[in-house]
Design a protein around this motif. Structure first.
Motif, PDB file in Angstrom:
ATOM      1  N   TRP A   1       0.878  -1.158  -0.067  1.00  0.00           N
ATOM      2  CA  TRP A   1      -0.115  -0.007  -0.007  1.00  0.00           C
ATOM      3  C   TRP A   1       0.892   1.229  -0.063  1.00  0.00           C
ATOM      4  O   TRP A   1       0.522   2.242  -0.528  1.00  0.00           O
TER       5      TRP A   1
ATOM      6  N   GLY B   1       1.308   4.336  -2.506  1.00  0.00           N
ATOM      7  CA  GLY B   1       1.074   5.787  -2.092  1.00  0.00           C
ATOM      8  C   GLY B   1       1.929   6.461  -2.641  1.00  0.00           C
ATOM      9  O   GLY B   1       2.190   7.663  -3.375  1.00  0.00           O
TER      10      GLY B   1
ATOM     11  N   ASP C   1      -6.976   6.838  -0.024  1.00  0.00           N
ATOM     12  CA  ASP C   1      -6.422   5.852   0.867  1.00  0.00           C
ATOM     13  C   ASP C   1      -7.086   4.684   0.521  1.00  0.00           C
ATOM     14  O   ASP C   1      -8.383   4.524  -0.239  1.00  0.00           O
TER      15      ASP C   1
ATOM     16  N   THR D   1       2.753  12.118   4.278  1.00  0.00           N
ATOM     17  CA  THR D   1       1.500  11.330   4.613  1.00  0.00           C
ATOM     18  C   THR D   1       2.228   9.778   4.487  1.00  0.00           C
ATOM     19  O   THR D   1       1.930   8.957   5.524  1.00  0.00           O
TER      20      THR D   1
ATOM     21  N   ALA E   1       2.380   7.321   7.889  1.00  0.00           N
ATOM     22  CA  ALA E   1       1.460   5.890   7.675  1.00  0.00           C
ATOM     23  C   ALA E   1       2.500   5.067   7.767  1.00  0.00           C
ATOM     24  O   ALA E   1       2.060   4.081   8.691  1.00  0.00           O
TER      25      ALA E   1
ATOM     26  N   PHE F   1      -3.999   3.130   5.638  1.00  0.00           N
ATOM     27  CA  PHE F   1      -3.330   4.360   5.283  1.00  0.00           C
ATOM     28  C   PHE F   1      -2.365   4.143   3.971  1.00  0.00           C
ATOM     29  O   PHE F   1      -1.865   3.141   3.900  1.00  0.00           O
TER      30      PHE F   1
ATOM     31  N   VAL G   1      -1.728   6.906   0.691  1.00  0.00           N
ATOM     32  CA  VAL G   1      -2.177   7.505  -0.460  1.00  0.00           C
ATOM     33  C   VAL G   1      -1.847   7.090  -1.614  1.00  0.00           C
ATOM     34  O   VAL G   1      -0.775   6.944  -1.674  1.00  0.00           O
TER      35      VAL G   1
END
Length: 331
Positions: A18, A22, A125, A254, A258, A292, A294
């Motif tokens: 993830w 992001g 997200d 971010t 995260a 979480f 982005v």
């Protein structure tokens, strides 16, 4: 616009996936509008105003640590955090120019776009369907969504849980008109729920975790199998066009925060809890249900958002059709 809006942790391998997704958003930001680099050089902003909700745990953590300020200060950019009680109010702030960037759930952007708000989706997200639910008091005789027929159900109008309620009723064979929606922001809804003025409450974390732990409220349905519960980063279109490097810095920070949060959930909860006025255990439970990291919107995510807009139109919740594509970045 009068409408008023927050995971189970992945394995380390999934978390990294993830986070890498992001990081890919950073390259994507440069594609928001043609000529961004030139535009930014000509009219770079000296401030980033971020609309946030105290219930948005990651942003609350970023604000408290000042990590974004440290990242942007060398470039002569300051950060202003503007708090809103829920997503719909945040979108109003974005529309009137009070903030440059905001973070909200699925429904507020649809209501805002239907009301003519000008913004662009700049990232999202991952899905977090367990982070919102329909709850009833611990002693309530209601055991299923089907038993909500004719009952009073509290929710924040235009928030992410609005769609959860619609989908849950549909699955249970009920129509939206079969229940009595009571539109209240979270604090007022909690009070009404505790005094028995409503029969059920549709709410998101950490308010969900708080009412579970503090009152013994029971979940009759969460978002699993019903909704995705994506969260979106939005920006005023002109700001995004002129300041891609500032937005890139926001996303870099971010992603970094995260990553720290996922590796240190208990420590993160201990930091966030006093800022949200909640017990550490409540915040920890909420953090475990959220995802979480982005990432840029995919065609699939945009399609899911369009489905929500079409459902809201069919129910008469928005006054006109909404094309999500009109609020997507220009490649």
């Amino acid at each position: 616009m009068s409408a008023r809006h927050l995971a189970s942790l992945f394995s380390a391998q999934t978390s990294r996936r993830w986070l890498l997704g992001g990081i890919s958003a950073l390259a994507f930001i440069g594609l928001v509008v043609p000529g961004l680099a030139q535009a930014q050089a000509q009219d770079k902003a000296s401030q980033l105003r971020i609309g946030f909700q105290k219930s948005a745990s990651l942003l609350t953590l970023q604000k408290s640590q000042g990590s974004l300020e440290k990242r942007l200060a060398p470039h002569g950019v300051s950060v202003k955090w503007v708090e809103f009680p829920a997503g719909p109010q945040l979108l109003e702030g974005l529309n009137v120019g009070a903030v440059d960037v905001g973070f909200v759930g699925e429904a507020p952007p649809i209501f805002a776009q239907a009301a003519g708000a000008q913004f662009v989706y700049i990232g999202n997200d991952p899905a977090a369907p367990e982070a919102e639910a329909i709850v009833v008091p611990k002693d309530s005789p209601i055991k299923s969504v089907a038993e909500l027929k004719g009952k009073k159900v509290a929710l924040n109008k235009g928030s992410n849980v609005h769609y959860l309620l619609v989908r849950a009723l549909e699955k249970a064979g009920l129509k939206y008109s079969d229940i009595q929606p009571v539109f209240l922001p979270p604090a007022d809804a909690r009070a009404a729920f505790e005094r028995g003025a409503v029969d059920a409450w549709v709410i998101w974390d950490p308010f969900l975790a708080a009412v579970e732990r503090q009152t013994g409220a029971r979940i009759v349905a969460d978002g699993r199998g019903l909704v995705n519960n994506y969260a979106y980063y939005l920006a005023e279109r002109g700001y995004a066009a002129r300041n891609p490097q500032i937005i890139q810095a926001l996303f870099e920070d971010t992603v970094a925060q995260a990553q720290w949060l996922k590796a240190n959930v208990k420590a993160a909860a201990a930091q966030i809890a006093p800022l949200q006025g909640l017990d550490t255990e409540v915040v920890e439970r909420a953090l475990q249900r959220y995802q979480f990291g982005v990432r840029p919107l995919t065609a699939e995510v945009a399609s899911e958002q369009q489905k929500i807009a079409d459902v809201f139109l069919g129910l008469g919740l928005i006054p006109k059709p909404v094309r999500i594509a009109d609020a997507l970045p220009t490649k």
